[in-house]
Design a protein around this motif. Sequence first.
Motif, short mmCIF file in Angstrom:
data_model
loop_
_atom_site.label_atom_id
_atom_site.label_comp_id
_atom_site.label_asym_id
_atom_site.label_seq_id
_atom_site.Cartn_x
_atom_site.Cartn_y
_atom_site.Cartn_z
N LEU A 128 0.57 -0.81 -0.53
CA LEU A 128 0.14 -0.14 0.05
C LEU A 128 0.80 1.44 0.29
O LEU A 128 0.23 2.25 -1.24
N VAL A 129 1.67 1.06 0.61
CA VAL A 129 2.75 2.21 0.59
C VAL A 129 3.69 2.55 -0.52
O VAL A 129 3.54 3.43 -0.94
N ALA A 130 4.04 1.66 -0.90
CA ALA A 130 4.88 1.48 -2.16
C ALA A 130 3.87 1.59 -3.27
O ALA A 130 4.71 2.44 -4.30
N LEU A 131 3.39 0.71 -3.65
CA LEU A 131 2.45 0.75 -4.56
C LEU A 131 1.13 2.06 -5.45
O LEU A 131 0.52 1.56 -5.47
N ALA A 132 0.55 2.60 -4.22
CA ALA A 132 -0.72 3.06 -4.25
C ALA A 132 -0.87 3.14 -5.34
O ALA A 132 -2.23 3.39 -6.17
N PRO A 133 -0.02 4.61 -5.95
CA PRO A 133 -1.07 5.92 -7.15
C PRO A 133 -0.43 4.48 -9.16
O PRO A 133 -1.47 4.19 -9.22
#
Length: 497
Positions: A128-133
């Motif tokens: 979630l932190v790394a890949l959200a966008p």
Amino acid sequence: MNALTSLLDGFGTALTPINLLWAAIGVLLGTAIGVLPGIGPAMAVALLLPVTYGLEPIGAFIMFAGIYYGAMFGGSTTSILLNTPGESAAVVAAMEGNPMAKSGRGAQALAAAAIGHFAGGMVGTILLVALAPAVAGLAVDIGAPDYFAIMVLAFIAVTSVLGSSRIRGLASLLIGLTIGLVGLDRMTGQQRLTFGSLQLADGIDVVIVAVGLFAIGEALWVAAHLRRRPPEPIPVGLPWLSRGDVRRTWKSWARGPFIGFPFGAIPAGGAEIPTFLSYVTEKRLSRHQEEWGKGAIEGVAGPESAASASAAGTLVTMLTLGLPTTAVAAVMLAAFQQYGIQPGPLLFEREPDLVWGLIASLFVGMVLLLALNLPLAPVWAKLLRIPRPYLYAGILFFASIGAYAVGGEVIDLVILLIIGLIGFGMRRYGLPVLPAIVAVILGPAAEQQLRRALQISDGSVSGLVGTPFSVTVYAVIVLLLAWPLLKKAVTRRRAEH
């Protein structure tokens, strides 16, 4: 690097004593509510929404996140021990977890589920932190043909691996699709299978179907056989996982998040499809095929890890697009709006303290969940020592409360009993219950996506395979259907040589 810095600031918010207290309250409440059949995390968050009016937004959302994860674990507890899912994402846990409990390995099943939730939640939140966008951008590009293909894959996968035959799996699927048709047609507003009843116009809630087929059906089945065969006491078992258990489950814990997270992030995703697909994947890869259906620990570890990771994926589209992909996300979206906050692409810029504090609290909640529930596994397993008549009377009581709480209508209890009788009949004739649940959950959505895809292509069937993604999914479906035939052909050829 910016994300890491923001996350560290979020931990500064989440680790304050008051926010730690809200996280602990959320996890405890969620687990307790998840254990009650039919009262899932969405209902829990909805019931507690008015209570949080006086709280600061960050405290309220940290508690909601704790309830979400706690209720998912609580639902798998009753699913494993009593064959009674607390919510739809816990349905798959019953398939292998309940046979484990009946064979005296309930504590190990609960431990595998607890560690799976921890692993899935941790990996999912890191993603979630790394890949959200990136995931949010991918989700926007997925269209109706792709959704329909994914749902067909779920139908085929679940009917091809469960039960004694594919025909019985297909029959169960058709029962579920028929129940899913009840109510108003979403596209035209026409009534279907309502028999003139206004109460059935909204359809039959999936919670009532799941509780009816599992809890009521199981209780009636046990009651029908109690006099013929006196119940044997079920041992609780050792309260820890052996080295052999860990060797068999660590790969399942690792695979689950990468199945669960993407499906949680896509609209109309949620935890149901990835838990089914994780179960199918683990069964295909297992070296212990003879144990499946009798208590294969991988069948608990993988789906539970996928379910927890999907919860993190759900937050991606809710926070970055303002698009809820599950009932819980929809309630949390209402909570954001209650505070005058609109989730979307600008949320990370306008409310960084709130967003990153919420994300950091997910890590904290996972640790609290594991610390609270791993030692409690043997305690939960002792539920199995309650005499069967009292145990199933309690299940019927809580199942009825859960069904009545869905809509507050007496007809819901009548429907619950009818579906319970259907569940009893399915057990009598050897039909697997899970395909019916999958069909009820995904059937209406699959129909809607099919009709949208056909509208876009002016009725041309070629519109269903108009994207590379859908073609890939259908290729997987063909492989899944052809695999048993290919396997037989290869085996026959080897035998001839």
